[in-house]
Design a protein around this motif. Structure first.
Motif, mmCIF file in Angstrom:
data_model
loop_
_atom_site.group_PDB
_atom_site.id
_atom_site.type_symbol
_atom_site.label_atom_id
_atom_site.label_comp_id
_atom_site.label_asym_id
_atom_site.label_seq_id
_atom_site.Cartn_x
_atom_site.Cartn_y
_atom_site.Cartn_z
ATOM 1 N N LEU A 58 0.825 -1.210 0.000
ATOM 2 C CA LEU A 58 0.000 0.000 0.000
ATOM 3 C C LEU A 58 0.858 1.258 0.000
ATOM 4 C CD1 LEU A 58 -2.842 -0.994 2.495
ATOM 5 C CD2 LEU A 58 -3.109 -0.450 0.067
ATOM 6 N N VAL A 59 1.913 1.270 0.801
ATOM 7 C CA VAL A 59 2.808 2.435 0.840
ATOM 8 C C VAL A 59 3.390 2.682 -0.548
ATOM 9 C CG1 VAL A 59 5.031 3.283 1.697
ATOM 10 C CG2 VAL A 59 3.358 2.337 3.291
ATOM 11 N N LEU A 60 3.862 1.633 -1.198
ATOM 12 C CA LEU A 60 4.459 1.799 -2.525
ATOM 13 C C LEU A 60 3.437 2.253 -3.561
ATOM 14 C CD1 LEU A 60 6.850 -1.277 -2.552
ATOM 15 C CD2 LEU A 60 7.459 1.136 -2.274
ATOM 16 N N LEU A 61 2.265 1.649 -3.551
ATOM 17 C CA LEU A 61 1.226 2.033 -4.510
ATOM 18 C C LEU A 61 0.763 3.482 -4.302
ATOM 19 C CD1 LEU A 61 -0.929 -1.224 -4.459
ATOM 20 C CD2 LEU A 61 0.285 -0.302 -6.440
ATOM 21 N N LEU A 62 0.493 3.836 -3.052
ATOM 22 C CA LEU A 62 0.009 5.186 -2.768
ATOM 23 C C LEU A 62 1.104 6.229 -2.951
ATOM 24 C CD1 LEU A 62 -2.305 4.345 0.244
ATOM 25 C CD2 LEU A 62 -2.978 4.858 -2.118
ATOM 26 N N SER A 63 2.346 5.864 -2.679
ATOM 27 C CA SER A 63 3.455 6.788 -2.927
ATOM 28 C C SER A 63 3.568 7.101 -4.412
ATOM 29 C CB SER A 63 4.771 6.187 -2.426
ATOM 30 O OG SER A 63 4.752 6.074 -1.024
ATOM 31 N N ASN A 64 3.348 6.102 -5.242
ATOM 32 C CA ASN A 64 3.376 6.323 -6.679
ATOM 33 C C ASN A 64 2.255 7.266 -7.110
ATOM 34 O OD1 ASN A 64 4.562 5.620 -9.313
ATOM 35 N ND2 ASN A 64 2.521 4.813 -9.688
ATOM 36 N N VAL A 65 1.088 7.143 -6.487
ATOM 37 C CA VAL A 65 -0.031 8.032 -6.806
ATOM 38 C C VAL A 65 0.289 9.462 -6.382
ATOM 39 C CG1 VAL A 65 -2.438 8.564 -6.262
ATOM 40 C CG2 VAL A 65 -1.768 6.211 -6.725
ATOM 41 N N VAL A 66 0.845 9.634 -5.186
ATOM 42 C CA VAL A 66 1.210 10.971 -4.702
ATOM 43 C C VAL A 66 2.264 11.566 -5.627
ATOM 44 C CG1 VAL A 66 2.321 12.253 -2.830
ATOM 45 C CG2 VAL A 66 0.597 10.512 -2.313
ATOM 46 N N GLY A 67 3.322 10.823 -5.862
ATOM 47 C CA GLY A 67 4.314 11.195 -6.843
ATOM 48 C C GLY A 67 5.224 12.369 -6.511
ATOM 49 N N ASP A 68 5.010 13.046 -5.432
ATOM 50 C CA ASP A 68 5.821 14.209 -5.065
ATOM 51 C C ASP A 68 6.777 13.799 -3.962
ATOM 52 O OD1 ASP A 68 6.764 16.574 -3.725
ATOM 53 O OD2 ASP A 68 5.094 17.702 -4.586
ATOM 54 N N ARG A 69 8.056 13.722 -4.277
ATOM 55 C CA ARG A 69 9.047 13.215 -3.336
ATOM 56 C C ARG A 69 9.113 14.041 -2.059
ATOM 57 N NH1 ARG A 69 13.666 9.880 -3.794
ATOM 58 N NH2 ARG A 69 14.306 9.552 -1.659
ATOM 59 N N ALA A 70 8.989 15.368 -2.159
ATOM 60 C CA ALA A 70 9.045 16.219 -0.964
ATOM 61 C C ALA A 70 7.856 15.937 -0.048
ATOM 62 C CB ALA A 70 9.090 17.692 -1.355
ATOM 63 N N VAL A 71 6.680 15.735 -0.622
ATOM 64 C CA VAL A 71 5.492 15.419 0.173
ATOM 65 C C VAL A 71 5.673 14.076 0.859
ATOM 66 C CG1 VAL A 71 3.027 14.863 0.041
ATOM 67 C CG2 VAL A 71 3.929 16.826 -1.222
ATOM 68 N N LEU A 72 6.208 13.104 0.148
ATOM 69 C CA LEU A 72 6.423 11.781 0.729
ATOM 70 C C LEU A 72 7.466 11.817 1.843
ATOM 71 C CD1 LEU A 72 6.372 9.779 -2.595
ATOM 72 C CD2 LEU A 72 4.604 9.767 -0.825
ATOM 73 N N THR A 73 8.532 12.557 1.634
ATOM 74 C CA THR A 73 9.557 12.688 2.667
ATOM 75 C C THR A 73 8.969 13.308 3.924
ATOM 76 O OG1 THR A 73 11.334 12.853 1.044
ATOM 77 C CG2 THR A 73 11.782 13.771 3.230
ATOM 78 N N ARG A 74 8.154 14.351 3.750
ATOM 79 C CA ARG A 74 7.523 14.992 4.916
ATOM 80 C C ARG A 74 6.545 14.036 5.585
ATOM 81 N NH1 ARG A 74 8.368 17.304 9.190
ATOM 82 N NH2 ARG A 74 6.819 18.766 9.928
ATOM 83 N N ALA A 75 5.826 13.254 4.817
ATOM 84 C CA ALA A 75 4.902 12.273 5.392
ATOM 85 C C ALA A 75 5.649 11.259 6.238
ATOM 86 C CB ALA A 75 4.120 11.567 4.274
ATOM 87 N N PHE A 76 6.809 10.797 5.769
ATOM 88 C CA PHE A 76 7.622 9.879 6.571
ATOM 89 C C PHE A 76 8.031 10.517 7.888
ATOM 90 C CE2 PHE A 76 9.210 7.831 2.411
ATOM 91 C CZ PHE A 76 8.193 6.902 2.425
ATOM 92 N N GLU A 77 8.468 11.776 7.808
ATOM 93 C CA GLU A 77 8.885 12.482 9.025
ATOM 94 C C GLU A 77 7.738 12.597 10.021
ATOM 95 O OE1 GLU A 77 10.239 16.155 7.365
ATOM 96 O OE2 GLU A 77 12.141 15.320 6.676
ATOM 97 N N LEU A 78 6.555 12.989 9.530
ATOM 98 C CA LEU A 78 5.399 13.160 10.416
ATOM 99 C C LEU A 78 4.945 11.837 11.004
ATOM 100 C CD1 LEU A 78 3.386 15.810 8.387
ATOM 101 C CD2 LEU A 78 4.574 16.161 10.559
ATOM 102 N N ALA A 79 4.961 10.787 10.188
ATOM 103 C CA ALA A 79 4.548 9.472 10.669
ATOM 104 C C ALA A 79 5.504 8.981 11.762
ATOM 105 C CB ALA A 79 4.489 8.484 9.512
ATOM 106 N N LYS A 80 6.779 9.235 11.576
ATOM 107 C CA LYS A 80 7.765 8.823 12.569
ATOM 108 C C LYS A 80 7.571 9.577 13.878
ATOM 109 C CE LYS A 80 12.535 7.400 12.241
ATOM 110 N NZ LYS A 80 13.817 7.576 11.612
ATOM 111 N N GLN A 81 7.291 10.875 13.778
ATOM 112 C CA GLN A 81 7.051 11.694 14.977
ATOM 113 C C GLN A 81 5.808 11.243 15.728
ATOM 114 O OE1 GLN A 81 6.749 15.774 13.779
ATOM 115 N NE2 GLN A 81 8.814 15.837 12.936
ATOM 116 N N ALA A 82 4.789 10.825 14.986
ATOM 117 C CA ALA A 82 3.516 10.443 15.600
ATOM 118 C C ALA A 82 3.620 9.118 16.336
ATOM 119 C CB ALA A 82 2.418 10.356 14.527
#
Length: 63
Positions: free
Chosen positions: A38-62
């Motif tokens: 799911l992460v790989l499929l949805l990351s491909n849909v998002v397609g914006d590396r900066a958005v994905l990097t920030r999502a990883f950071e926020l998920a880790k903080q949470a």
């Protein structure tokens, strides 16, 4: 969480229930594998590396 990651899904509770249902009957390993796919499929849909990097950071903080 920042504005970029506020709820943006119609019927978020229904979506969460659907996500949980997708894991029903799976072993722990199968559940982890489903999440990874799911992460790989949805990351491909998002397609914006900066958005994905920030999502990883926020998920880790949470966690």
């Amino acid at each position: 969480m920042e504005k970029l990651f506020t709820a943006n899904i119609d019927d978020a509770d229904g979506f969460y229930a659907e996500l949980l249902a997708a894991h029903e009957g799976l072993s722990e390993a199968e559940s982890y594998a489903l999440n990874a796919r799911l992460v790989l499929l949805l990351s491909n849909v998002v397609g914006d590396r900066a958005v994905l990097t920030r999502a990883f950071e926020l998920a880790k903080q949470a966690g």
